[in-house]
Design an enzyme around this catalytic site. Sequence first.
Site, mmCIF file in Angstrom:
data_model
loop_
_atom_site.group_PDB
_atom_site.id
_atom_site.type_symbol
_atom_site.label_atom_id
_atom_site.label_comp_id
_atom_site.label_asym_id
_atom_site.label_seq_id
_atom_site.Cartn_x
_atom_site.Cartn_y
_atom_site.Cartn_z
ATOM 1 N N ASP A 178 9.245 3.242 1.165
ATOM 2 C CA ASP A 178 8.064 3.824 1.795
ATOM 3 C C ASP A 178 8.129 3.465 3.275
ATOM 4 O O ASP A 178 7.790 2.353 3.686
ATOM 5 C CB ASP A 178 6.800 3.269 1.133
ATOM 6 C CG ASP A 178 5.532 3.887 1.715
ATOM 7 O OD1 ASP A 178 5.577 4.346 2.878
ATOM 8 O OD2 ASP A 178 4.508 3.896 1.021
ATOM 9 N N TYR A 237 0.851 -1.194 0.000
ATOM 10 C CA TYR A 237 0.000 0.000 0.000
ATOM 11 C C TYR A 237 0.884 1.241 0.000
ATOM 12 O O TYR A 237 1.765 1.390 0.850
ATOM 13 C CB TYR A 237 -0.906 0.004 1.239
ATOM 14 C CG TYR A 237 -1.886 1.155 1.241
ATOM 15 C CD1 TYR A 237 -2.876 1.254 0.270
ATOM 16 C CD2 TYR A 237 -1.828 2.157 2.216
ATOM 17 C CE1 TYR A 237 -3.779 2.318 0.260
ATOM 18 C CE2 TYR A 237 -2.722 3.219 2.217
ATOM 19 C CZ TYR A 237 -3.698 3.289 1.235
ATOM 20 O OH TYR A 237 -4.588 4.336 1.224
ATOM 21 N N LYS A 262 2.594 9.193 9.128
ATOM 22 C CA LYS A 262 2.283 8.726 10.494
ATOM 23 C C LYS A 262 3.137 9.381 11.592
ATOM 24 O O LYS A 262 2.885 10.505 11.977
ATOM 25 C CB LYS A 262 2.365 7.205 10.536
ATOM 26 C CG LYS A 262 1.460 6.596 9.435
ATOM 27 C CD LYS A 262 0.994 5.244 9.714
ATOM 28 C CE LYS A 262 0.312 4.637 8.496
ATOM 29 N NZ LYS A 262 -1.106 4.423 8.591
HETATM 30 C C1 LIG Z 1 3.158 2.072 3.723
HETATM 31 C C2 LIG Z 1 2.142 3.169 3.561
HETATM 32 N N1 LIG Z 1 2.343 4.105 2.621
HETATM 33 C C3 LIG Z 1 1.488 5.125 2.448
HETATM 34 C C4 LIG Z 1 0.360 5.237 3.225
HETATM 35 C C5 LIG Z 1 -0.584 6.376 3.009
HETATM 36 O O1 LIG Z 1 -0.461 7.293 4.047
HETATM 37 P P1 LIG Z 1 -1.660 8.284 4.388
HETATM 38 O O2 LIG Z 1 -2.782 7.464 4.949
HETATM 39 O O3 LIG Z 1 -1.081 9.244 5.376
HETATM 40 O O4 LIG Z 1 -2.056 8.956 3.121
HETATM 41 C C6 LIG Z 1 0.117 4.291 4.229
HETATM 42 C C7 LIG Z 1 -1.077 4.386 5.073
HETATM 43 O O5 LIG Z 1 -1.446 3.520 5.818
HETATM 44 C C8 LIG Z 1 1.024 3.220 4.402
HETATM 45 O O6 LIG Z 1 0.840 2.282 5.322
#
Ligand SMILES: Cc1ncc(COP(=O)(O)O)c(C=O)c1O
Length: 490
Positions: free
Chosen positions: A285, A190, A313
């Site tokens: 990420d 994700y 986060k």
């Molecule tokens: C690995 C990862 N990347 C990106 C995101 C997206 O972040 P946001 O919810 O702050 O847009 C998340 C959200 O859970 C995530 O777990």
Amino acid sequence: MENVNAKGFGISNWHDTKEIYDKLGQLVHQPMRPVKRDAMSAYVKHFNEKCLGSKKIIEKAKSYIPGGVQHNLAFNYPFPIVIKKADGPYLWDVDGNRYIDFLQAGGPIILGHNYAPVKDRVTEVINECGPTEGLFNEYELKLAEIINKHMPSVEMFRMLGSGTEADMAAIRIARLATGRLKVIKIGGSYHGWSDQMVYGIHIPGTGRYEAYGIPKGCTQNTQEVPPNDIEKLEAVMRMNRLRGGTAAVLLEPLGGESGTRPVYKEYNKQVEELCKKYGVLLIFDEVVTAFRVGLGGAQSYFNVKPDLTVFGKIIAGGYPGAGGVGGRKDLMSLLAAGVQSGKKRAYVGGTLSASPLSSAAGYFAICEIEKTNACEVTGRAGDRLTNGLKQLIEKYHLPFVAYNQGSICHLETAGAMFIKIDIMHLRKCLEEINKRKFMMEEFGAAYMAEGLITLAGNRMYMSLADTDEIIDDALNRFERVFKNIEGVIA
Ligand SMILES: Cc1ncc(COP(=O)(O)O)c(C=O)c1O
């Protein structure tokens, strides 16, 4: 496998990844083991009797808010719970029920809810200059400096509004810097909900399955490769040389969905080497892992130096505006801001991003994580919870699988995300996945009725507030649910 640098990291031992996949393979080839029907009815009755305040608010919310709830991670079954108070390890709903919270808002709350040393400093900042001013505040610099101190690969840092935005920015920089088009992600991971990234999410091989409302053109340069398959990754990179080139490989360093689909320990290093060989940028990420796996993030744990790192986060300490991208100076310079138009830059923005609120909260949270050794402490809490769950699984002869990467714990009861997609029998696969997802939801509701909040019924994040007593209390609650599973003679 003991990590030689385990000190300071949340992960004490890297798990036996093959063993986990073997167990998950066995789980999905067995009949499902749901909560017994009479016990499930009792849990639903509990919500209907003890959570009436939530029920009433959600009924009304359905008229004004799509589906009656805003967050993808909120439980819908039997109905969402409305939270009124948060403190340390606990949440309380509007009916006064108390829960041990392992959802932790999806990961940012590593210090525990409403952590006073951060809240007090943030309140001082807001009292002095309000939550936003749209110019520059010193905490932006302090935050960038402290990130650089812990993650030397992040030579420069740009704060943004969310992880989704930060992933978009990283991809844009990579394309601008390399002049190439393709971005390769690992199936099932994700990276937010931007048009180009709603591709192969949750379950590898699903491509555009969730891409409703997204034109095909938006995902035509996004590619997914199977998790842990380094040969396939190289094959795609090689093929891409004839099709617009690979700008970047984007990955979650623990494996897709915060390590739900874990990597083999050597995988990240292998990807780094491959990226060097093909001149492709590597984007980590670390939305979940930065300042959780360790102060240096997962990149430090795996000893990898990504070109770009994506944050979210914890970067805003649980406060709003949690996003950012950082990395090599030459790449990051492509973001240089200002009003001049037409210059060659990767255009990003955000009215409320890098506000005094977000940057001060992020800065003070990281200072507190340093001071309290929170990554390591929460990692040990994760070990304690996972070991306890493993013992319960054995005690009740269940096919479930528990594993953790430090403070990120996984408990697979349904294995919904591990059903292999067979294109020839797609409908059957999707039916099976949905059946198992519903079982997962039921487990989530059962845990909740027992006073435990999890992420989607299969993931738990630990915080500094999760003492041994809290973990042991949680294990007793898990046991109460396990005693109610079909086929268990308690
Ligand atoms: C690995 C990862 N990347 C990106 C995101 C997206 O972040 P946001 O919810 O702050 O847009 C998340 C959200 O859970 C995530 O777990």
